[in-house]
Write a protein that holds these residues in place. Structure first.
Motif, mmCIF file in Angstrom:
data_model
loop_
_atom_site.group_PDB
_atom_site.id
_atom_site.type_symbol
_atom_site.label_atom_id
_atom_site.label_comp_id
_atom_site.label_asym_id
_atom_site.label_seq_id
_atom_site.Cartn_x
_atom_site.Cartn_y
_atom_site.Cartn_z
ATOM 1 N N ASP A 488 0.813 -1.057 0.250
ATOM 2 C CA ASP A 488 0.052 0.031 -0.159
ATOM 3 C C ASP A 488 0.990 1.265 -0.238
ATOM 4 N N ASN A 489 2.148 1.186 0.021
ATOM 5 C CA ASN A 489 3.036 2.152 0.062
ATOM 6 C C ASN A 489 3.816 2.079 -1.472
ATOM 7 N N ASN A 490 3.366 3.165 -2.349
ATOM 8 C CA ASN A 490 3.905 3.145 -3.566
ATOM 9 C C ASN A 490 4.321 4.212 -4.067
ATOM 10 N N ASP A 491 5.037 5.175 -2.939
ATOM 11 C CA ASP A 491 5.482 6.284 -3.251
ATOM 12 C C ASP A 491 6.746 6.218 -3.881
ATOM 13 N N GLY A 492 7.171 7.260 -4.678
ATOM 14 C CA GLY A 492 8.352 6.996 -5.417
ATOM 15 C C GLY A 492 8.638 6.270 -6.685
ATOM 16 N N ASP A 493 7.261 5.791 -6.984
ATOM 17 C CA ASP A 493 7.049 5.004 -8.546
ATOM 18 C C ASP A 493 7.941 4.019 -8.780
ATOM 19 N N GLU A 494 8.166 3.639 -10.001
ATOM 20 C CA GLU A 494 9.212 2.625 -10.230
ATOM 21 C C GLU A 494 10.578 2.887 -9.671
ATOM 22 N N LYS A 495 11.352 1.866 -9.327
ATOM 23 C CA LYS A 495 12.613 2.103 -8.740
ATOM 24 C C LYS A 495 13.520 1.930 -9.971
ATOM 25 N N LYS A 496 14.099 3.110 -10.540
ATOM 26 C CA LYS A 496 14.896 3.050 -11.564
ATOM 27 C C LYS A 496 16.218 2.354 -11.186
ATOM 28 N N ALA A 497 16.926 2.976 -10.142
ATOM 29 C CA ALA A 497 18.177 2.586 -9.856
ATOM 30 C C ALA A 497 18.208 1.098 -9.476
ATOM 31 N N LYS A 498 19.177 0.394 -9.796
ATOM 32 C CA LYS A 498 19.134 -0.794 -9.216
ATOM 33 C C LYS A 498 20.067 -0.870 -7.953
#
Length: 499
Positions: A488-498
């Motif tokens: 339920d915590n989807n802040d920050g959108d997709e994690k681009k950095a690996k």
């Protein structure tokens, strides 16, 4: 006569004389008794010397002898007939020299070591630059050889442009042929090579158990065909094996007049409908005797450019294998449990073996060795695997994730399959959407996520302990593919950095 024997004769003679002195002095009686005593004395010496040696703990067992053979022991004097019949095994896999295929190759070698895969394991690396070749040779000598002296790398030219375009999968058929010609020297062949077992896997496969020519006592699941299962469940001359793939008779639906333009009477054109659907749609692991592998690979390399001309899509080189095998008249025994890969597939992979595991076994990597005879033979991690926000997929792994300073992957809870009936894609658009998962699929996803993450961590930890300076290896298990595991915590959108 030895002194004990003399005394024994005296006792026998004295006793006999008390019964009948006249009979004792008869010459024939004396000589019979003398021979009897000599035989008894000889047997006593033999039993005292040789029988204890037969039970001596230093005697080499058949199993010990087999392990010595696999390690290249020069002492073959104690090999039993059954061990002498065990053919040489060559497990090969074709790669480029990219960073991503370097770490995948390391994983294949590492788990070949873990399951005690017999024989030689050979990476066929195609199209390396001089710099890449040198780095790979150094890596192989300094790291891979510590796993086993039977692990090798063979370099080939780049075959991707042989038909004018750039088709990277040409490296597989032509790389294997190059290996057989220049490493095995098969064209200078002897009976040992003809009778050997040659396997072709993909680099993104992890062995869960040893893969050998003999499935007599195995739980291997054989795909049904009108030919029926083999009477002898072994890879033999005229009886190659492969994993069933889901493309059916697709190879035979191409323009076969073009593919076989130089072979208008090819046996492939006469294959039955059932053979096309149930004996030829195979893929890695491929397994054949050296003799049959040479025949198939020769046809494969001849036909695959024509196949690519009429079918330029993924799996084209596999279509070429199927048609090459049909051309030389070698229908396959197709196994449904050689691998697991796509969790939602109905039939054709070894998922029913995973479905049969207890819930508390699915994520328990530490005891999988005890269950290996119940498992499929390989995990083919060519897909993405997700459950809740837990995820593993080879394309989102940094190619340098084995480096000393990189963290390991966070390992999921053991009951992950019970916790979630959905997944959230790391790169979903829009991000945070919950996709439903059926319970039976959730168990399979959990198996792949738990087992791959645990195995990647195991291999990475060994690599770091082997190559990193003291105190520099990061063993923290903390990396995840989302910013947060909270669904339920989807802040920050997709994690681009690996990493």
């Amino acid at each position: 006569m030895p002194q004990p024997a003399r005394q024994q004769v005296r006792r026998v003679v004295a006793g006999h004389s008390r019964q009948s002195k006249k009979q004792f002095f008869r010459p024939e009686t004396f000589f019979v008794l003398l021979i009897f005593v000599i035989v008894i004395a000889w047997l006593s010496v033999f039993l005292g010397i040789y029988l204890p040696a037969a039970n001596n703990n230093t005697t080499t067992s058949a199993e010990d002898t087999h392990h010595q053979l696999l390690k290249g022991s020069a002492d073959n004097s104690a090999v039993s007939a059954s061990e002498e019949d065990f053919p040489d095994h060559y497990l090969t896999f074709s790669t480029s020299c990219s960073a991503s295929q370097n770490w995948q190759s390391f994983m294949l070698f590492f788990f070949a070591h873990k399951v005690n895969q017999p024989g030689d394991v050979i990476r066929i690396a195609s199209g390396c630059s001089d710099e890449q070749k040198q780095k790979l040779e150094d890596f192989h000598e300094s790291v891979i050889k510590k796993l086993s002296p039977n692990f090798h790398v063979h370099f080939t030219p780049d075959f991707t442009k042989i038909s004018g375009d750039n088709y990277k999968y040409y490296n597989k058929p032509f790389g294997v042929r190059h290996f057989m010609t220049h490493w095995l020297k098969y064209d200078e062949s002897n009976d040992r090579l003809k009778n050997s077992i040659i396997m072709i896997l993909d680099p993104d496969m992890i062995l869960l158990r040893p893969l050998t020519y003999d499935f007599t006592s195995s739980n291997v699941m054989i795909h049904r065909s009108e030919r029926g299962p083999p009477k002898v469940k072994k890879v033999m001359h005229g009886q190659p094996w492969a994993s069933l793939y889901a493309f059916g008779d697709g190879p035979f639906k191409q323009d076969l007049n073009y593919v076989f333009s130089n072979h208008t009477d090819s046996p492939a054109l006469k294959a039955t409908d059932d053979e096309r659907r149930n004996n030829y749609p195979g893929g890695p692991p491929y397994m054949a005797t050296g003799k049959d592998m040479w025949s198939i690979v020769s046809a494969w390399t001849e036909l695959v450019p024509n196949v690519h001309h009429v079918y330029k899509h993924l799996l084209g080189e596999m279509y070429g294998w199927s048609l090459g095998a049909a051309h030389v008249g070698l229908p396959h025994t197709l196994a449904e449990s050689f691998m697991i890969s796509a969790t939602q597939i109905g039939r054709g992979e070894g998922w029913q073996l995973i479905d049969a595991l207890k819930d508390d076994e699915v994520c328990e990597y530490s005891v999988m060795k005890e269950y290996e005879d119940k498992l499929p033979y390989t995990m083919h991690f060519c897909q993405n695997y997700w459950l809740g926000k837990w995820f593993i997929g080879k394309y989102r792994l940094d190619s340098d994730f084995l480096k000393c300073d990189k963290t390991l992957l966070m390992e999921p809870p053991k009951d992950i399959a019970k916790q979630f009936d959905f997944y959230i894609k790391p790169g979903g658009k829009p991000y945070g959407v919950k996709e439903p998962v059926r319970p039976e699929v959730a168990k399979r996803e959990a198996f792949m996520i738990c087992q791959l993450i645990s195995r990647f961590n195991d291999a990475a930890a060994w690599f770091k302990d082997t190559t990193c300076e003291e105190g520099t290896a990061n063993h923290e298990k903390s990396f995840i593919f989302h910013h947060s595991l909270d669904p339920d915590n989807n802040d920050g959108d997709e994690k681009k950095a690996k990493w």
